[in-house]
Design an enzyme around this catalytic site. Structure first.
Site, PDB file in Angstrom:
ATOM      1  N   GLY A 124       1.960  -2.631  -6.310  1.00 41.64           N
ATOM      2  CA  GLY A 124       1.799  -1.579  -5.333  1.00 41.64           C
ATOM      3  C   GLY A 124       0.425  -1.098  -5.914  1.00 41.64           C
ATOM      4  N   GLY A 125       0.397  -0.205  -6.909  1.00 46.05           N
ATOM      5  CA  GLY A 125      -0.860   0.708  -7.080  1.00 46.05           C
ATOM      6  C   GLY A 125      -2.092  -0.180  -7.326  1.00 46.05           C
ATOM      7  N   GLY A 155       5.409   1.983 -10.493  1.00 48.82           N
ATOM      8  CA  GLY A 155       4.448   3.039 -10.513  1.00 48.82           C
ATOM      9  C   GLY A 155       4.703   3.925 -11.738  1.00 48.82           C
ATOM     10  N   HIS A 172      13.044  -2.105   0.032  1.00 50.42           N
ATOM     11  CA  HIS A 172      12.450  -1.555  -1.430  1.00 50.42           C
ATOM     12  C   HIS A 172      13.143  -0.453  -1.913  1.00 50.42           C
ATOM     13  CE1 HIS A 172       9.043   0.228  -3.670  1.00 50.42           C
ATOM     14  NE2 HIS A 172       8.317  -0.937  -3.688  1.00 50.42           N
ATOM     15  N   TRP A 224       0.973  -1.286  -0.056  1.00 56.67           N
ATOM     16  CA  TRP A 224      -0.033   0.073  -0.107  1.00 56.67           C
ATOM     17  C   TRP A 224       0.670   1.360   0.067  1.00 56.67           C
ATOM     18  CZ3 TRP A 224      -4.384  -0.968   4.254  1.00 56.67           C
ATOM     19  CH2 TRP A 224      -5.232  -2.149   3.739  1.00 56.67           C
ATOM     20  N   SER A 239       4.403  -2.188 -11.963  1.00 56.91           N
ATOM     21  CA  SER A 239       3.142  -2.119 -12.595  1.00 56.91           C
ATOM     22  C   SER A 239       2.490  -3.275 -12.993  1.00 56.91           C
ATOM     23  CB  SER A 239       3.882  -1.168 -14.115  1.00 56.91           C
ATOM     24  OG  SER A 239       4.131   0.021 -13.523  1.00 56.91           O
TER      25      SER A 239
HETATM   26  C1  PEP Z   1       5.999  -1.594  -5.517  1.00 57.76           C
HETATM   27  O1  PEP Z   1       5.604  -0.657  -4.839  1.00 57.76           O
HETATM   28  O2  PEP Z   1       6.575  -2.689  -5.239  1.00 57.76           O
HETATM   29  C2  PEP Z   1       5.342  -1.748  -6.913  1.00 57.76           C
HETATM   30  C3  PEP Z   1       5.824  -2.698  -7.592  1.00 57.76           C
HETATM   31  O3  PEP Z   1       4.427  -0.557  -7.136  1.00 57.76           O
HETATM   32  P1  PEP Z   1       3.620  -0.857  -8.417  1.00 57.76           P
HETATM   33  O4  PEP Z   1       2.980  -1.982  -8.741  1.00 57.76           O
HETATM   34  O5  PEP Z   1       2.702   0.564  -8.364  1.00 57.76           O
HETATM   35  O6  PEP Z   1       4.582  -0.480  -9.705  1.00 57.76           O
END
Ligand code: PEP
Length: 251
Positions: free
Chosen positions: A232-233, A173, A99, A11, A211
């Site tokens: 993530g998102g 992201g 991360h 999150w 992503s």
């Molecule tokens: C993450 O925060 O580990 C990530 C992969 O973000 P996103 O899926 O938004 O690219």
């Protein structure tokens, strides 16, 4: 756990008590996914709320994950820090380590990540080490060298269970996903590195992150050595997160 696909939501710095609660209640209708380990990494201040909800509302179908932990092992004068022992105390299962946003904004590198890994293992929790190269590093053809350096902290750890998330920084992201060829090459490389650093008898999970969404998850899960996703998102919405879990269950 070590033979299933993992789908872990991150999150990041999102969430509020009321929204979190509403989301947890929606997860009650989530279809069975017995081939998937599901986790959610909430901001530290919401971890206890999440853990209680997982227990009471969801019968522990979702694991509680932390986004970070202190590099200091015990109690002490470390204002603002939260120890691995405290994480264990409130029921956290998995802790993300390293991360790329931690290294980008807080300058975390190998030494600190190693201390965190050791602390997490010492209290019996599962660390999930995140690795990934920048766009410049990939364009310079240095991605394997960079990842090998990041993975080197795994050597000599007192564990037979190794979980790594490969997250190319340029794909986090941004909506830019690594190609399945790029993912296949890097996951095979990471697998080989782990065996040579930790021995042939370790349990390994290698997640892809960057992503991942409802539309691309099935293709990513079909790539060899992809054992799940760090999301993530798309983990912020019930519909997209559960679509990714479905894709893992079907893979
Ligand atoms: C993450 O925060 O580990 C990530 C992969 O973000 P996103 O899926 O938004 O690219």
């Amino acid at each position: 756990m070590w033979d299933k696909k993992w789908v872990i939501g991150n999150w990041k710095m999102n969430g509020r008590l009321q929204n979190n609660n509403a989301l947890m209640h929606r997860f009650r209708i989530m279809p069975t996914a017995d081939r998937v380990v599901i986790g959610l990494a909430a901001p530290t201040v919401y971890l206890l709320q999440l853990h209680n909800a997982m227990q009471i509302v969801l019968n522990n179908r979702i694991l509680t994950c932390a986004q970070d932990v202190s590099r200091f092992p015990n109690n002490g004068a470390y204002t603002g820090e939260v120890s691995a022992d405290m994480m264990a105390d409130i029921g956290v299962d998995i802790v993300l380590i390293g991360h790329s946003e931690r290294s980008l904004y807080f300058g975390e590198k190998n030494e600190i990540q190693r201390q965190k890994m050791v602390n997490v293992l010492n209290v019996g929790l599962t660390p999930l080490l995140c690795v990934g190269e920048s766009l410049e590093e990939r364009e310079a053809g240095r991605e394997q060298e960079v990842i090998a350096h990041q993975l080197s902290i795994l050597e000599g750890l007192d564990t037979k269970n190794i979980a790594v998330a490969y997250e190319p920084v340029w794909a986090i992201g941004t909506g830019k996903v690594a190609t399945t060829g790029q993912i296949a090459d890097m996951h095979a490389f990471i697998h080989k590195q782990i065996l040579s650093l930790c021995g042939n008898d370790v349990n390994i999970r290698i997640l892809y992150g960057g992503s991942v969404n409802a539309g691309n998850a099935a293709d990513i899960f079909a790539v060899p050595y992809v054992d799940g996703a760090l999301v993530g998102g798309a983990s912020l919405s019930y519909d997209s997160f559960t679509a990714i879990i479905d894709a893992a269950q079907e893979s």
